[in-house]
Design a protein around this motif. Sequence first.
Motif, PDB file in Angstrom:
ATOM      1  N   GLY A 216       0.739  -1.253   0.000  1.00 57.19           N
ATOM      2  CA  GLY A 216       0.000   0.000   0.000  1.00 57.19           C
ATOM      3  C   GLY A 216       0.765   1.297   0.000  1.00 57.19           C
ATOM      4  O   GLY A 216       0.148   2.359  -0.011  1.00 57.19           O
ATOM      5  N   ILE A 217       2.106   1.277   0.008  1.00 55.86           N
ATOM      6  CA  ILE A 217       2.800   2.558   0.004  1.00 55.86           C
ATOM      7  C   ILE A 217       2.760   3.179  -1.390  1.00 55.86           C
ATOM      8  O   ILE A 217       2.600   2.486  -2.391  1.00 55.86           O
ATOM      9  N   GLU A 218       2.917   4.490  -1.452  1.00 59.10           N
ATOM     10  CA  GLU A 218       2.883   5.219  -2.713  1.00 59.10           C
ATOM     11  C   GLU A 218       4.260   5.349  -3.346  1.00 59.10           C
ATOM     12  O   GLU A 218       4.394   5.420  -4.566  1.00 59.10           O
ATOM     13  N   ALA A 219       5.291   5.397  -2.522  1.00 56.97           N
ATOM     14  CA  ALA A 219       6.661   5.525  -3.034  1.00 56.97           C
ATOM     15  C   ALA A 219       7.631   5.024  -1.977  1.00 56.97           C
ATOM     16  O   ALA A 219       7.319   5.001  -0.778  1.00 56.97           O
ATOM     17  N   ALA A 220       8.815   4.623  -2.439  1.00 55.82           N
ATOM     18  CA  ALA A 220       9.889   4.197  -1.546  1.00 55.82           C
ATOM     19  C   ALA A 220      11.075   5.114  -1.767  1.00 55.82           C
ATOM     20  O   ALA A 220      11.293   5.616  -2.873  1.00 55.82           O
ATOM     21  N   TRP A 221      11.860   5.327  -0.710  1.00 57.60           N
ATOM     22  CA  TRP A 221      13.044   6.166  -0.863  1.00 57.60           C
ATOM     23  C   TRP A 221      14.221   5.520  -0.136  1.00 57.60           C
ATOM     24  O   TRP A 221      14.047   4.712   0.767  1.00 57.60           O
ATOM     25  N   LEU A 222      15.404   5.869  -0.572  1.00 53.36           N
ATOM     26  CA  LEU A 222      16.620   5.331   0.038  1.00 53.36           C
ATOM     27  C   LEU A 222      17.792   6.254  -0.243  1.00 53.36           C
ATOM     28  O   LEU A 222      17.668   7.230  -0.987  1.00 53.36           O
ATOM     29  N   GLU A 223      18.926   5.915   0.339  1.00 49.65           N
ATOM     30  CA  GLU A 223      20.173   6.622   0.069  1.00 49.65           C
ATOM     31  C   GLU A 223      21.236   5.617  -0.328  1.00 49.65           C
ATOM     32  O   GLU A 223      21.274   4.509   0.202  1.00 49.65           O
ATOM     33  N   ALA A 224      22.078   6.014  -1.265  1.00 51.98           N
ATOM     34  CA  ALA A 224      23.134   5.138  -1.764  1.00 51.98           C
ATOM     35  C   ALA A 224      24.425   5.412  -1.006  1.00 51.98           C
ATOM     36  O   ALA A 224      24.778   6.575  -0.763  1.00 51.98           O
ATOM     37  N   GLY A 225      25.140   4.335  -0.663  1.00 46.70           N
ATOM     38  CA  GLY A 225      26.378   4.485   0.080  1.00 46.70           C
ATOM     39  C   GLY A 225      27.594   4.740  -0.773  1.00 46.70           C
ATOM     40  O   GLY A 225      28.678   4.977  -0.254  1.00 46.70           O
ATOM     41  N   GLY A 226      27.475   4.691  -2.076  1.00 50.49           N
ATOM     42  CA  GLY A 226      28.610   4.905  -2.965  1.00 50.49           C
ATOM     43  C   GLY A 226      28.175   4.761  -4.409  1.00 50.49           C
ATOM     44  O   GLY A 226      27.008   4.486  -4.703  1.00 50.49           O
ATOM     45  N   GLU A 227      29.127   4.935  -5.324  1.00 48.28           N
ATOM     46  CA  GLU A 227      28.787   4.908  -6.745  1.00 48.28           C
ATOM     47  C   GLU A 227      28.244   3.546  -7.175  1.00 48.28           C
ATOM     48  O   GLU A 227      27.317   3.472  -7.996  1.00 48.28           O
ATOM     49  N   ASP A 228      28.813   2.466  -6.654  1.00 47.21           N
ATOM     50  CA  ASP A 228      28.350   1.135  -7.051  1.00 47.21           C
ATOM     51  C   ASP A 228      26.891   0.929  -6.671  1.00 47.21           C
ATOM     52  O   ASP A 228      26.076   0.465  -7.476  1.00 47.21           O
ATOM     53  N   SER A 229      26.551   1.254  -5.418  1.00 51.72           N
ATOM     54  CA  SER A 229      25.172   1.058  -4.988  1.00 51.72           C
ATOM     55  C   SER A 229      24.244   2.043  -5.691  1.00 51.72           C
ATOM     56  O   SER A 229      23.098   1.714  -6.008  1.00 51.72           O
ATOM     57  N   TRP A 230      24.734   3.249  -5.962  1.00 51.02           N
ATOM     58  CA  TRP A 230      23.927   4.233  -6.703  1.00 51.02           C
ATOM     59  C   TRP A 230      23.495   3.653  -8.045  1.00 51.02           C
ATOM     60  O   TRP A 230      22.329   3.748  -8.430  1.00 51.02           O
ATOM     61  N   ARG A 231      24.427   3.027  -8.763  1.00 51.42           N
ATOM     62  CA  ARG A 231      24.105   2.441 -10.070  1.00 51.42           C
ATOM     63  C   ARG A 231      23.105   1.300  -9.932  1.00 51.42           C
ATOM     64  O   ARG A 231      22.209   1.139 -10.769  1.00 51.42           O
ATOM     65  N   VAL A 232      23.269   0.499  -8.895  1.00 55.01           N
ATOM     66  CA  VAL A 232      22.341  -0.610  -8.658  1.00 55.01           C
ATOM     67  C   VAL A 232      20.921  -0.076  -8.484  1.00 55.01           C
ATOM     68  O   VAL A 232      19.975  -0.579  -9.095  1.00 55.01           O
ATOM     69  N   TYR A 233      20.780   0.952  -7.672  1.00 55.72           N
ATOM     70  CA  TYR A 233      19.451   1.479  -7.383  1.00 55.72           C
ATOM     71  C   TYR A 233      18.833   2.168  -8.596  1.00 55.72           C
ATOM     72  O   TYR A 233      17.630   2.050  -8.840  1.00 55.72           O
ATOM     73  N   GLU A 234      19.627   2.876  -9.355  1.00 58.61           N
ATOM     74  CA  GLU A 234      19.092   3.532 -10.554  1.00 58.61           C
ATOM     75  C   GLU A 234      18.613   2.501 -11.577  1.00 58.61           C
ATOM     76  O   GLU A 234      17.608   2.719 -12.259  1.00 58.61           O
ATOM     77  N   ARG A 235      19.315   1.374 -11.666  1.00 55.19           N
ATOM     78  CA  ARG A 235      18.917   0.343 -12.641  1.00 55.19           C
ATOM     79  C   ARG A 235      17.545  -0.242 -12.340  1.00 55.19           C
ATOM     80  O   ARG A 235      16.847  -0.698 -13.249  1.00 55.19           O
ATOM     81  N   ILE A 236      17.165  -0.262 -11.058  1.00 55.40           N
ATOM     82  CA  ILE A 236      15.862  -0.856 -10.733  1.00 55.40           C
ATOM     83  C   ILE A 236      14.760   0.201 -10.602  1.00 55.40           C
ATOM     84  O   ILE A 236      13.631  -0.131 -10.234  1.00 55.40           O
TER      85      ILE A 236
END
Length: 250
Positions: A216-236
């Motif tokens: 039931g949530i409308e959106a999810a948010w997070l923070e990336a710990g570095g460039e590698d994780s940033w790319r992972v999150y953007e891909r999904i």
Amino acid sequence: MDSLVQKSVVALLSNRPETVDAGPFVIGWDPTSDSRFISYATPRPDAVITPDDVTALVAAFRNINRVPRLEYVTSCAPDLEKHLLDAGFTIEARHQYLVCSPDTLTVPVTPAGFGIIEPTSDEERAGGLAAQNEAFGGELTATPADVARVRRTQERGGVVLVARADDGTYVGGGQASPPGAGLSEVAGIGVRETFRRRGVAGALTAAITELAFTRGIEAAWLEAGGEDSWRVYERIGYVPMGERLYIALD
């Protein structure tokens, strides 16, 4: 979105085992842990904050024997940073947060040789926690208090998932907070070093996000710990948005 994320942080801290209302701030803390990352404060969105409010906030932290520390979306309290710096606080980090909606989410196939489960026993919770602890540089262990904290997250409507290899080895885990202001924070995504770069982190994050959406949530948010994780999150499907500040008085 900044205001909604900040409201969700207020809701998250209000779900801590203990809370303290300190004027325009809410402190969420856990008597079973002295971790500065579990017990901290955040301002209510658009509250008027004065230097006297900061002084009272520090006193409230001293009363519960915790390090005065805040996490917040900077645009929701534009004058607060100066007040905190004037009071002797130092900046720990400044991060951009990312947001995902049901329309932007892409769920990859779970990599061969691994499975993702929702833990239903303390043994499964402890296994996932131990893997996360090691992923973040700690020991491959989990305390009873850690397990109780995860169980409480599930009981309050949050999402917890664990990644395991086909041989039963726990390799990682993560969670989404109980909903607040229609949002959930996805956090604690960790995969043991031996099992990284196989797509487990992306599959785990996407699965947590997808399950939170189904609840039931409308959106999810997070923070990336570095460039590698940033790319992972953007891909999904996570998209960069606003800025959050981490600041403490040690």
